[in-house]
Design a protein around this motif. Structure first.
Motif, PDB file in Angstrom:
ATOM      1  N   ALA A  51       0.804  -1.392   0.182  1.00 34.83           N
ATOM      2  CA  ALA A  51      -0.393   0.158  -0.133  1.00 34.83           C
ATOM      3  C   ALA A  51       1.147   1.400   0.076  1.00 34.83           C
ATOM      4  O   ALA A  51      -0.039   2.117  -0.496  1.00 34.83           O
ATOM      5  N   VAL A  52       2.337   1.395   1.117  1.00 36.90           N
ATOM      6  CA  VAL A  52       2.860   2.478   1.188  1.00 36.90           C
ATOM      7  C   VAL A  52       3.434   2.714  -0.395  1.00 36.90           C
ATOM      8  O   VAL A  52       4.082   3.920  -1.189  1.00 36.90           O
ATOM      9  N   THR A  53       4.173   1.506  -1.191  1.00 39.21           N
ATOM     10  CA  THR A  53       4.560   1.490  -2.137  1.00 39.21           C
ATOM     11  C   THR A  53       3.993   2.364  -2.996  1.00 39.21           C
ATOM     12  O   THR A  53       4.271   3.179  -4.100  1.00 39.21           O
ATOM     13  N   TRP A  54       2.088   1.281  -3.239  1.00 48.11           N
ATOM     14  CA  TRP A  54       1.978   2.172  -4.662  1.00 48.11           C
ATOM     15  C   TRP A  54       0.987   3.724  -4.538  1.00 48.11           C
ATOM     16  O   TRP A  54       0.922   4.244  -5.270  1.00 48.11           O
ATOM     17  N   LEU A  55       1.438   3.853  -2.905  1.00 49.72           N
ATOM     18  CA  LEU A  55       0.639   5.381  -2.433  1.00 49.72           C
ATOM     19  C   LEU A  55       1.832   6.595  -3.271  1.00 49.72           C
ATOM     20  O   LEU A  55       1.245   7.195  -3.699  1.00 49.72           O
ATOM     21  N   GLN A  77      -2.509   6.195   6.910  1.00 50.26           N
ATOM     22  CA  GLN A  77      -3.344   5.443   8.372  1.00 50.26           C
ATOM     23  C   GLN A  77      -3.575   4.019   6.771  1.00 50.26           C
ATOM     24  O   GLN A  77      -4.511   4.540   6.305  1.00 50.26           O
ATOM     25  N   ILE A  78      -3.162   2.791   7.081  1.00 45.91           N
ATOM     26  CA  ILE A  78      -4.112   1.580   5.765  1.00 45.91           C
ATOM     27  C   ILE A  78      -3.751   0.697   7.150  1.00 45.91           C
ATOM     28  O   ILE A  78      -4.609   0.095   7.968  1.00 45.91           O
ATOM     29  N   ASP A  79      -5.898   0.220   6.696  1.00 45.40           N
ATOM     30  CA  ASP A  79      -6.330  -1.032   7.554  1.00 45.40           C
ATOM     31  C   ASP A  79      -6.741  -1.665   6.155  1.00 45.40           C
ATOM     32  O   ASP A  79      -6.601  -2.052   5.426  1.00 45.40           O
ATOM     33  N   VAL A  80      -6.004  -3.098   7.356  1.00 43.59           N
ATOM     34  CA  VAL A  80      -6.589  -4.998   6.190  1.00 43.59           C
ATOM     35  C   VAL A  80      -7.418  -5.483   6.782  1.00 43.59           C
ATOM     36  O   VAL A  80      -7.449  -5.502   8.379  1.00 43.59           O
ATOM     37  N   ALA A  81      -8.069  -5.128   6.139  1.00 48.53           N
ATOM     38  CA  ALA A  81     -10.421  -5.865   6.684  1.00 48.53           C
ATOM     39  C   ALA A  81     -10.324  -7.541   6.538  1.00 48.53           C
ATOM     40  O   ALA A  81      -9.926  -7.442   4.529  1.00 48.53           O
ATOM     41  N   PRO A  82     -11.476  -7.812   6.411  1.00 44.80           N
ATOM     42  CA  PRO A  82     -12.075  -9.097   6.211  1.00 44.80           C
ATOM     43  C   PRO A  82     -12.341  -8.581   4.811  1.00 44.80           C
ATOM     44  O   PRO A  82     -12.402  -8.467   4.933  1.00 44.80           O
ATOM     45  N   LEU A  94      -7.294  -0.985   2.836  1.00 43.07           N
ATOM     46  CA  LEU A  94      -7.733   0.580   2.650  1.00 43.07           C
ATOM     47  C   LEU A  94      -7.356   1.993   2.767  1.00 43.07           C
ATOM     48  O   LEU A  94      -6.299   0.991   4.103  1.00 43.07           O
ATOM     49  N   VAL A  95      -7.009   2.574   2.116  1.00 47.18           N
ATOM     50  CA  VAL A  95      -6.259   3.708   2.887  1.00 47.18           C
ATOM     51  C   VAL A  95      -7.130   5.436   2.709  1.00 47.18           C
ATOM     52  O   VAL A  95      -7.922   5.677   2.258  1.00 47.18           O
ATOM     53  N   ALA A  96      -7.612   5.575   3.706  1.00 44.31           N
ATOM     54  CA  ALA A  96      -8.441   6.784   3.717  1.00 44.31           C
ATOM     55  C   ALA A  96      -9.999   6.346   3.431  1.00 44.31           C
ATOM     56  O   ALA A  96     -10.428   6.380   3.280  1.00 44.31           O
ATOM     57  N   GLY A  97      -9.839   5.038   4.109  1.00 43.68           N
ATOM     58  CA  GLY A  97     -11.490   4.133   3.400  1.00 43.68           C
ATOM     59  C   GLY A  97     -11.389   4.179   1.947  1.00 43.68           C
ATOM     60  O   GLY A  97     -12.161   3.463   1.727  1.00 43.68           O
TER      61      GLY A  97
END
Ligand code: DC
Length: 234
Positions: A51-55, A77-82, A94-97
């Protein structure tokens, strides 16, 4: 296997399970299956580095500017959710939703994520988020440094290994099965290069924890690996 396992008292089960290993060693496939058999959360920590690399790529940042990339990792803020959709994903990212799950799998992310994940500050920022989530327990966490750095007190540590040739073949077969086209030798070269960067970096290099159970999977099917892993949970 799942039903037999579910008759066990839950207090006997390992609660924090760490699975580490090199790229394409089957960590996600096995980890996801194990988490679903146990009713645990599956957390693929590589997705946070992706996620950081893509951003950073999306913001046209210079990936060699360690200070700027570190600041990005610290403030995001990175969220990894089911998984919220059945489109082949193992988790949502998810990044910032915003759902960026498939962006984390782009080839340009594959090509650059090892550089970003070698930065000390990036690792510090992401590891502390991972540790906070892992400590809640009832979790199968997969990555490169979960047993060594993120959760050194995990109840069960597994290190999945396979030769570079076997891992490249698995990646190649996956792409062909999805109807894509691929060059085996090109994939093999990339697997070897990622192994080199991941295992020689100064901070939290890829290696098995001393108390990890190491499984060599070259000659094993996914089912056979899973049987060995679930047996370790008993
Ligand atoms: O498992 P993966 O291919 O999605 O991992 C992507 C990159 O992130 C890989 O180059 C290694 C790095 N990584 C890491 O350094 N530490 C982790 N805990 C997970 C992944």
């Amino acid at each position: 296997m799942k039903e037999i396992y579910n008759t066990m008292p839950s207090s006997n089960r390992p609660s924090m399970i760490a699975i580490d290993g090199p790229a394409a060693s089957g960590k996600s496939t096995i980890g996801l299956r194990l988490a679903s058999a146990l009713g645990y959360l599956f957390f693929d920590t590589g997705l946070m580095y992706r996620a950081v690399t893509w951003l950073a790529l999306d913001h046209d940042m210079n990936l060699h500017d360690e200070a700027a990339i570190t600041a990005l990792a610290e403030k995001t803020q990175i969220d990894v959710a089911p998984a919220s959709k059945s489109d082949g994903r193992a988790c949502d990212v998810l990044v910032a939703g915003r759902d960026i799950t498939w962006q984390t799998r782009l080839p340009e992310v594959d090509a650059n994520v090892s550089v970003v994940s070698a930065y000390r500050g990036v690792r510090a920022a992401l590891s502390s988020q991972q540790r906070r989530i892992g400590k809640r327990g009832q979790i199968v966490m997969v990555g490169r440094d979960i047993g060594t750095v993120v959760l050194p007190d995990a109840d069960l540590k597994i290190y999945l290994d396979a030769s570079a040739e076997e891992r490249a073949k698995r990646r190649y077969d996956e792409i062909i099965a999805r109807g894509g086209s691929a060059d085996y030798h090109n994939i093999l070269a990339k697997v070897i290069e990622r192994d080199r960067i991941d295992s020689t970096r100064d901070v939290a290099p890829l290696k098995a924890a001393e108390d990890a159970v190491v499984l060599h999977t070259d000659k094993l099917t996914v089912d056979e690996v899973f049987e060995q892993v679930i047996a370790l949970c008993k």
